[in-house]
Enzyme design. Sequence first.
Site, PDB file in Angstrom:
ATOM      1  N   CYS A 132     -17.025   0.207 -31.586  1.00  0.00           N
ATOM      2  CA  CYS A 132     -17.080   1.006 -30.353  1.00  0.00           C
ATOM      3  C   CYS A 132     -16.656   2.432 -30.689  1.00  0.00           C
ATOM      4  O   CYS A 132     -15.546   2.658 -31.194  1.00  0.00           O
ATOM      5  CB  CYS A 132     -16.180   0.421 -29.264  1.00  0.00           C
ATOM      6  SG  CYS A 132     -15.990   1.542 -27.856  1.00  0.00           S
ATOM      7  N   HIS A 135     -10.314  -1.695 -24.300  1.00  0.00           N
ATOM      8  CA  HIS A 135     -11.776  -1.631 -24.184  1.00  0.00           C
ATOM      9  C   HIS A 135     -12.292  -2.420 -22.977  1.00  0.00           C
ATOM     10  O   HIS A 135     -11.976  -3.593 -22.794  1.00  0.00           O
ATOM     11  CB  HIS A 135     -12.450  -2.176 -25.448  1.00  0.00           C
ATOM     12  CG  HIS A 135     -13.945  -2.102 -25.379  1.00  0.00           C
ATOM     13  ND1 HIS A 135     -14.649  -1.013 -25.835  1.00  0.00           N
ATOM     14  CD2 HIS A 135     -14.858  -2.955 -24.857  1.00  0.00           C
ATOM     15  CE1 HIS A 135     -15.939  -1.204 -25.609  1.00  0.00           C
ATOM     16  NE2 HIS A 135     -16.086  -2.378 -25.017  1.00  0.00           N
ATOM     17  N   CYS A 177     -13.403   3.500 -28.997  1.00  0.00           N
ATOM     18  CA  CYS A 177     -12.242   2.818 -29.597  1.00  0.00           C
ATOM     19  C   CYS A 177     -11.881   3.484 -30.923  1.00  0.00           C
ATOM     20  O   CYS A 177     -10.697   3.625 -31.258  1.00  0.00           O
ATOM     21  CB  CYS A 177     -12.520   1.331 -29.792  1.00  0.00           C
ATOM     22  SG  CYS A 177     -12.477   0.375 -28.257  1.00  0.00           S
ATOM     23  N   HIS A 220     -15.697   5.263 -19.134  1.00  0.00           N
ATOM     24  CA  HIS A 220     -15.192   6.640 -19.203  1.00  0.00           C
ATOM     25  C   HIS A 220     -15.490   7.374 -17.922  1.00  0.00           C
ATOM     26  O   HIS A 220     -16.505   7.115 -17.262  1.00  0.00           O
ATOM     27  CB  HIS A 220     -15.769   7.393 -20.418  1.00  0.00           C
ATOM     28  CG  HIS A 220     -17.261   7.321 -20.554  1.00  0.00           C
ATOM     29  ND1 HIS A 220     -17.911   6.221 -21.057  1.00  0.00           N
ATOM     30  CD2 HIS A 220     -18.229   8.211 -20.246  1.00  0.00           C
ATOM     31  CE1 HIS A 220     -19.218   6.435 -21.076  1.00  0.00           C
ATOM     32  NE2 HIS A 220     -19.445   7.648 -20.565  1.00  0.00           N
ATOM     33  N   HIS A 278     -18.144   2.113 -23.324  1.00  0.00           N
ATOM     34  CA  HIS A 278     -16.680   2.020 -23.151  1.00  0.00           C
ATOM     35  C   HIS A 278     -16.417   2.839 -21.889  1.00  0.00           C
ATOM     36  O   HIS A 278     -16.776   4.028 -21.846  1.00  0.00           O
ATOM     37  CB  HIS A 278     -15.961   2.616 -24.380  1.00  0.00           C
ATOM     38  CG  HIS A 278     -14.461   2.536 -24.331  1.00  0.00           C
ATOM     39  ND1 HIS A 278     -13.697   1.971 -25.341  1.00  0.00           N
ATOM     40  CD2 HIS A 278     -13.569   2.963 -23.409  1.00  0.00           C
ATOM     41  CE1 HIS A 278     -12.411   2.058 -25.045  1.00  0.00           C
ATOM     42  NE2 HIS A 278     -12.305   2.667 -23.864  1.00  0.00           N
ATOM     43  N   HIS A 330     -16.066  11.152 -16.604  1.00  0.00           N
ATOM     44  CA  HIS A 330     -16.296  12.556 -16.926  1.00  0.00           C
ATOM     45  C   HIS A 330     -15.566  13.408 -15.889  1.00  0.00           C
ATOM     46  O   HIS A 330     -15.708  13.165 -14.678  1.00  0.00           O
ATOM     47  CB  HIS A 330     -17.781  12.916 -16.817  1.00  0.00           C
ATOM     48  CG  HIS A 330     -18.694  12.188 -17.751  1.00  0.00           C
ATOM     49  ND1 HIS A 330     -19.228  12.772 -18.884  1.00  0.00           N
ATOM     50  CD2 HIS A 330     -19.205  10.933 -17.711  1.00  0.00           C
ATOM     51  CE1 HIS A 330     -20.031  11.910 -19.489  1.00  0.00           C
ATOM     52  NE2 HIS A 330     -20.039  10.785 -18.809  1.00  0.00           N
ATOM     53  N   ASP A 389     -15.612  16.534 -24.185  1.00  0.00           N
ATOM     54  CA  ASP A 389     -16.940  15.986 -24.478  1.00  0.00           C
ATOM     55  C   ASP A 389     -17.597  16.805 -25.590  1.00  0.00           C
ATOM     56  O   ASP A 389     -17.506  18.042 -25.616  1.00  0.00           O
ATOM     57  CB  ASP A 389     -17.803  16.014 -23.207  1.00  0.00           C
ATOM     58  CG  ASP A 389     -19.039  15.139 -23.325  1.00  0.00           C
ATOM     59  OD1 ASP A 389     -19.089  14.096 -22.661  1.00  0.00           O
ATOM     60  OD2 ASP A 389     -19.955  15.510 -24.098  1.00  0.00           O
ATOM     61  N   ASN A 443     -20.824   7.047 -15.426  1.00  0.00           N
ATOM     62  CA  ASN A 443     -22.155   6.464 -15.552  1.00  0.00           C
ATOM     63  C   ASN A 443     -22.013   4.982 -15.895  1.00  0.00           C
ATOM     64  O   ASN A 443     -21.246   4.621 -16.789  1.00  0.00           O
ATOM     65  CB  ASN A 443     -22.961   7.193 -16.631  1.00  0.00           C
ATOM     66  CG  ASN A 443     -23.279   8.619 -16.231  1.00  0.00           C
ATOM     67  OD1 ASN A 443     -23.590   8.887 -15.070  1.00  0.00           O
ATOM     68  ND2 ASN A 443     -23.192   9.549 -17.168  1.00  0.00           N
TER      69      ASN A 443
HETATM   70  P1  DGP Z   1     -22.347   8.755 -20.908  1.00  0.00           P
HETATM   71  O1  DGP Z   1     -23.728   9.294 -21.033  1.00  0.00           O
HETATM   72  O2  DGP Z   1     -21.834   8.758 -19.469  1.00  0.00           O
HETATM   73  O3  DGP Z   1     -22.184   7.417 -21.582  1.00  0.00           O
HETATM   74  O4  DGP Z   1     -21.415   9.801 -21.657  1.00  0.00           O
HETATM   75  C1  DGP Z   1     -21.034   9.701 -22.977  1.00  0.00           C
HETATM   76  C2  DGP Z   1     -20.520  11.045 -23.361  1.00  0.00           C
HETATM   77  O5  DGP Z   1     -19.858  10.910 -24.592  1.00  0.00           O
HETATM   78  C3  DGP Z   1     -21.579  12.111 -23.549  1.00  0.00           C
HETATM   79  O6  DGP Z   1     -21.400  13.140 -22.566  1.00  0.00           O
HETATM   80  C4  DGP Z   1     -21.342  12.661 -24.936  1.00  0.00           C
HETATM   81  C5  DGP Z   1     -19.996  12.109 -25.302  1.00  0.00           C
HETATM   82  N1  DGP Z   1     -19.847  11.789 -26.705  1.00  0.00           N
HETATM   83  C6  DGP Z   1     -20.651  10.946 -27.431  1.00  0.00           C
HETATM   84  N2  DGP Z   1     -20.199  10.857 -28.690  1.00  0.00           N
HETATM   85  C7  DGP Z   1     -19.078  11.638 -28.751  1.00  0.00           C
HETATM   86  C8  DGP Z   1     -18.170  11.942 -29.799  1.00  0.00           C
HETATM   87  O7  DGP Z   1     -18.269  11.469 -30.935  1.00  0.00           O
HETATM   88  N3  DGP Z   1     -17.155  12.786 -29.498  1.00  0.00           N
HETATM   89  C9  DGP Z   1     -17.004  13.325 -28.238  1.00  0.00           C
HETATM   90  N4  DGP Z   1     -15.974  14.162 -28.057  1.00  0.00           N
HETATM   91  N5  DGP Z   1     -17.831  13.050 -27.236  1.00  0.00           N
HETATM   92  C10 DGP Z   1     -18.863  12.216 -27.495  1.00  0.00           C
END
Ligand code: DGP
Length: 113
Positions: free
Chosen positions: A4, A46, A7, A99, A97, A101, A30, A86
């Site tokens: 994950c 998780h 994680c 989250h 996982h 925003h 992000d 989302n």
């Molecule tokens: P969602 O589409 O709601 O599952 O959002 C996932 C978010 O995670 C997306 O806006 C980009 C962010 N993201 C993906 N990989 C990484 C990463 O490796 N580091 C960071 N800081 N954010 C990430």
Amino acid sequence: MENCLFCKIIAGDIPSTKVYEDEKVYAFRDINPQAPTHILVIPKKHVSSLAMIDEMEDTDLAACLRAVRLIAQQEGLKNGYRVVSNCGPDACQSVPHLHFHILGGTQLADQMA
Ligand code: DGP
């Protein structure tokens, strides 16, 4: 949870820009910001999405939402902010996982979808 992404971020195996951490919650910027302030707030335990919150302790969920408020204050989002989670393919959830925003720092679009 093995394999994950978030994680691994919590474990420090993948670097992130941390903005907040407590015993239940981790929050970081992000990688692909969609607003001047774009932060992800995640539970350390998780769970894949809001669809699975019956697998979570209420205190872990509440800790995420309390962290959202603390972080918004810390980031100076005095004029408001948006919180998005989302959930599943129709919402384009890309990381399984849970989250939240936090989006802010500008006037956000009136339309959410
Ligand atoms: P969602 O589409 O709601 O599952 O959002 C996932 C978010 O995670 C997306 O806006 C980009 C962010 N993201 C993906 N990989 C990484 C990463 O490796 N580091 C960071 N800081 N954010 C990430």
